[in-house]
Motif scaffolding. Structure first.
Motif, PDB file in Angstrom:
ATOM      1  N   ILE A   8      33.358  44.077  47.159  1.00  0.00           N
ATOM      2  CA  ILE A   8      33.997  42.772  47.324  1.00  0.00           C
ATOM      3  C   ILE A   8      35.148  42.879  48.320  1.00  0.00           C
ATOM      4  O   ILE A   8      35.308  42.022  49.193  1.00  0.00           O
ATOM      5  N   ARG A   9      35.912  43.956  48.197  1.00  0.00           N
ATOM      6  CA  ARG A   9      37.033  44.138  49.134  1.00  0.00           C
ATOM      7  C   ARG A   9      36.552  44.278  50.567  1.00  0.00           C
ATOM      8  O   ARG A   9      37.217  43.874  51.510  1.00  0.00           O
ATOM      9  N   ARG A  10      35.356  44.829  50.747  1.00  0.00           N
ATOM     10  CA  ARG A  10      34.787  44.940  52.097  1.00  0.00           C
ATOM     11  C   ARG A  10      34.173  43.641  52.568  1.00  0.00           C
ATOM     12  O   ARG A  10      33.621  43.579  53.665  1.00  0.00           O
ATOM     13  N   ILE A  31      28.843  37.236  42.865  1.00  0.00           N
ATOM     14  CA  ILE A  31      28.445  35.855  43.128  1.00  0.00           C
ATOM     15  C   ILE A  31      29.678  34.989  43.357  1.00  0.00           C
ATOM     16  O   ILE A  31      29.758  34.247  44.334  1.00  0.00           O
ATOM     17  N   GLY A  32      30.637  35.097  42.483  1.00  0.00           N
ATOM     18  CA  GLY A  32      31.856  34.293  42.621  1.00  0.00           C
ATOM     19  C   GLY A  32      32.596  34.582  43.910  1.00  0.00           C
ATOM     20  O   GLY A  32      33.201  33.685  44.513  1.00  0.00           O
ATOM     21  N   ALA A  33      32.534  35.840  44.359  1.00  0.00           N
ATOM     22  CA  ALA A  33      33.236  36.237  45.586  1.00  0.00           C
ATOM     23  C   ALA A  33      32.449  35.906  46.839  1.00  0.00           C
ATOM     24  O   ALA A  33      32.877  36.246  47.941  1.00  0.00           O
ATOM     25  N   ALA A 222      37.182  32.742  34.478  1.00  0.00           N
ATOM     26  CA  ALA A 222      36.209  32.491  35.543  1.00  0.00           C
ATOM     27  C   ALA A 222      35.451  31.195  35.371  1.00  0.00           C
ATOM     28  O   ALA A 222      34.608  30.858  36.200  1.00  0.00           O
ATOM     29  N   ARG A 223      35.757  30.445  34.313  1.00  0.00           N
ATOM     30  CA  ARG A 223      35.102  29.140  34.140  1.00  0.00           C
ATOM     31  C   ARG A 223      35.489  28.201  35.275  1.00  0.00           C
ATOM     32  O   ARG A 223      34.722  27.326  35.656  1.00  0.00           O
ATOM     33  N   THR A 224      36.697  28.389  35.816  1.00  0.00           N
ATOM     34  CA  THR A 224      37.099  27.556  36.957  1.00  0.00           C
ATOM     35  C   THR A 224      37.223  28.408  38.204  1.00  0.00           C
ATOM     36  O   THR A 224      37.470  29.620  38.121  1.00  0.00           O
ATOM     37  N   ARG A 225      37.078  27.772  39.374  1.00  0.00           N
ATOM     38  CA  ARG A 225      37.222  28.470  40.647  1.00  0.00           C
ATOM     39  C   ARG A 225      38.637  29.061  40.753  1.00  0.00           C
ATOM     40  O   ARG A 225      38.800  30.223  41.152  1.00  0.00           O
ATOM     41  N   GLU A 226      39.628  28.282  40.368  1.00  0.00           N
ATOM     42  CA  GLU A 226      41.021  28.747  40.482  1.00  0.00           C
ATOM     43  C   GLU A 226      41.255  29.958  39.585  1.00  0.00           C
ATOM     44  O   GLU A 226      41.892  30.929  39.981  1.00  0.00           O
ATOM     45  N   GLY A 227      40.735  29.862  38.359  1.00  0.00           N
ATOM     46  CA  GLY A 227      40.907  30.975  37.425  1.00  0.00           C
ATOM     47  C   GLY A 227      40.236  32.234  37.931  1.00  0.00           C
ATOM     48  O   GLY A 227      40.762  33.343  37.781  1.00  0.00           O
ATOM     49  N   PHE A 228      39.045  32.065  38.558  1.00  0.00           N
ATOM     50  CA  PHE A 228      38.319  33.212  39.095  1.00  0.00           C
ATOM     51  C   PHE A 228      39.088  33.837  40.255  1.00  0.00           C
ATOM     52  O   PHE A 228      39.218  35.057  40.346  1.00  0.00           O
TER      53      PHE A 228
END
Lengths: 246, 231
Positions: A8-10, A31-33, A222-228
């Motif tokens: 993810i960092r890459r 997926i979220g990233a 992670a239920r919300t974009r902001e929280g994730f």
């Protein structure tokens, strides 16, 4: 997990993930990233922590392509590659809507049966990369996965296999009759790296358990974009000091 | 006075009483309780509990459960579903724009094991006229090799028996505190209903076992469930 956080960092993109046979936290983070374009799996969930929230959101918005399997079909497809054959049969499954969604599954007649006997044929899958975390690697380039023999199947089927491990051992584990049944031989292993506590918040059997509190916290955040995004800032974008660099 | 989960566990135990080997999946405390009750009653039952943190019964990894079932060694399995319909089709993938985790091994286990369908929620949202996606079909045409399939559907309100020759459920009994009319209104599919009895509640000896050794056995793998039911 450490390897996934490093990916993810890459800022890797366009990944096609195959769950063997299910996917969980690693997939939800990727997926979220925004790293994933396609998910192939018989299920994606956080187990006792509930639904995988970023997967669920991306699937409902059709941000990712999802190809649904049933668990033994994944094993069978990899076992076909492991055997060097183009397909293997599997009982059951006929009449499921899973079949229609798979160009790489066909229904054929059992050639050894007296009468009509339709059976599912599952095409071989050869992943580009197998990626997993294990307890030990040794000087000879073997890794030890214990009874998780599906990891051996992935390693046999994949073009490249990368393994992060808790610990390096001297010598050759294949010389030890008690260790050998849990070994994946160096023939199949492209590279290894040390990542102590590298599975966290998941566990390694016999070493440390699942961090249920952390998983529940992630599931909620992670239920919300902001929280994730906040979770990524706190736990992914910063490398943990206890890990070696990716 | 038996709790709802105790009634369901006793009912399931009676349905699978002839089993020698049962597999219980993740997130299945009520089937696990039913199995432990049979053990506590002295039946020689092998229970393969999946996703146990300790006492993993397999040496070959996550494919072994399916190989075991494919060899015919598992007598009963349990399945639920986001949606179930009158053909005993199971949907674990999507409904009404919502995405669920997925089919897991259902499309195989439903074919290889006699299956008890269990869904505590009994509502038209769950028991639908036709599932939106068939993860696992309730029945197969005669040329399809299929050793297993639905045996019964247990809900929080009732017990249905699957009638394989008719490919249709029959309402057998309604649980104490519920009525056949209530079941009819809460069920979105057609089914047969002749003489409908009341589900027999747990007996005193069954309750004593449930609240004794069974609660202890279940508490280690399902601490939240054990706390909710027995404390």
């Amino acid at each position: 997990m450490d390897a996934v956080r490093a990916l993810i960092r890459r800022k890797i993109t366009g990944l096609k993930l195959l769950g063997v046979p299910v996917l969980g936290l690693c997939a939800d983070l990727l997926i979220g990233a925004g790293c994933v374009s396609e998910v192939h799996s018989s299920a994606v969930s956080l187990g006792e922590a509930g639904l995988a929230p970023r997967f669920t959101d991306a699937a409902e918005r059709a941000d990712i392509t999802v190809v649904d399997y049933t668990c033994p079909a994944v094993h069978t497809a990899l076992q076909a590659t492991e055997k060097g054959v183009p397909y293997m049969p599997l009982r059951g499954v006929l009449g499921s809507d899973l079949v229609g969604a798979h160009a790489d599954w066909q229904v054929a007649q059992n050639p050894f049966a007296g009468g009509a006997d339709p059976i599912l044929l599952v095409a071989a899958i050869a992943p580009d990369v197998a990626l997993f975390h294990a307890r030990w690697a040794d000087e000879a380039g073997n890794v030890w996965v214990g009874r998780r023999r599906e990891l051996a199947t992935i390693a046999h089927a994949a073009r490249h296999t990368y393994v992060t491990v808790e610990e390096f051992r001297a010598g050759d584990m294949l010389e030890d009759e008690l260790l050998a049944p849990g070994v994946i031989g160096s023939t199949y292993v492209s590279g290894t790296a040390r990542a102590e506590r590298g599975a966290w918040p998941l566990g390694v059997a016999g070493v440390y358990g699942i961090d249920d509190t952390h998983l529940a916290m992630y599931a909620k955040a992670a239920r919300t974009r902001e929280g994730f995004e906040q979770y990524l800032r706190e736990f992914v974008w910063q490398e943990r000091k206890s890990s070696l660099p990716a | 006075m038996a709790r709802a989960q105790e009634l369901l566990a006793c009912l399931i135990a009676r349905l699978i009483a002839d089993a020698r080997h049962v597999a219980v999946g993740a997130a299945s405390p009520i089937p696990a309780t039913a199995c432990e009750l049979l053990r506590a009653q002295g039946r020689p039952l092998r229970i393969t509990r999946l996703h146990k943190r300790h006492g993993n019964p397999f040496s070959e990894g996550s494919r072994e459960l399916f190989d075991l079932a494919g060899q015919g060694r598992i007598d009963y399995f349990f399945l639920g579903g986001a949606q179930l319909d009158g053909d005993a089709n199971i949907n674990l993938v999507r409904a009404a724009g919502r995405r669920f985790p997925g089919s897991f091994g259902s499309a195989f286990m439903y074919f290889t094991c006699r299956t008890i369908l269990l869904r505590e929620e009994h509502s038209p949202r769950v028991l639908v006229p036709r599932v939106e996606f068939v993860s696992a079909p309730g029945w197969s045409p005669p040329d399809v090799v299929r050793r297993g399939g639905p045996v019964a559907l247990v809900t929080g309100k009732a017990l249905f028996r699957w009638q394989p020759e008719k490919r249709r459920f029959r309402l057998e009994s309604v649980h104490p505190g519920h009525t056949a009319a209530e079941v009819r209104e809460a069920t979105g599919f057609e089914y047969d209903a002749g003489t409908v009895g009341e589900t027999a509640p747990p007996t005193a000896p069954e309750l004593e076992l449930l609240r004794g050794p069974v609660a202890v056995a279940i508490g280690s793998d399902y601490p939240e469930f054990a706390r909710r039911v027995w404390s």
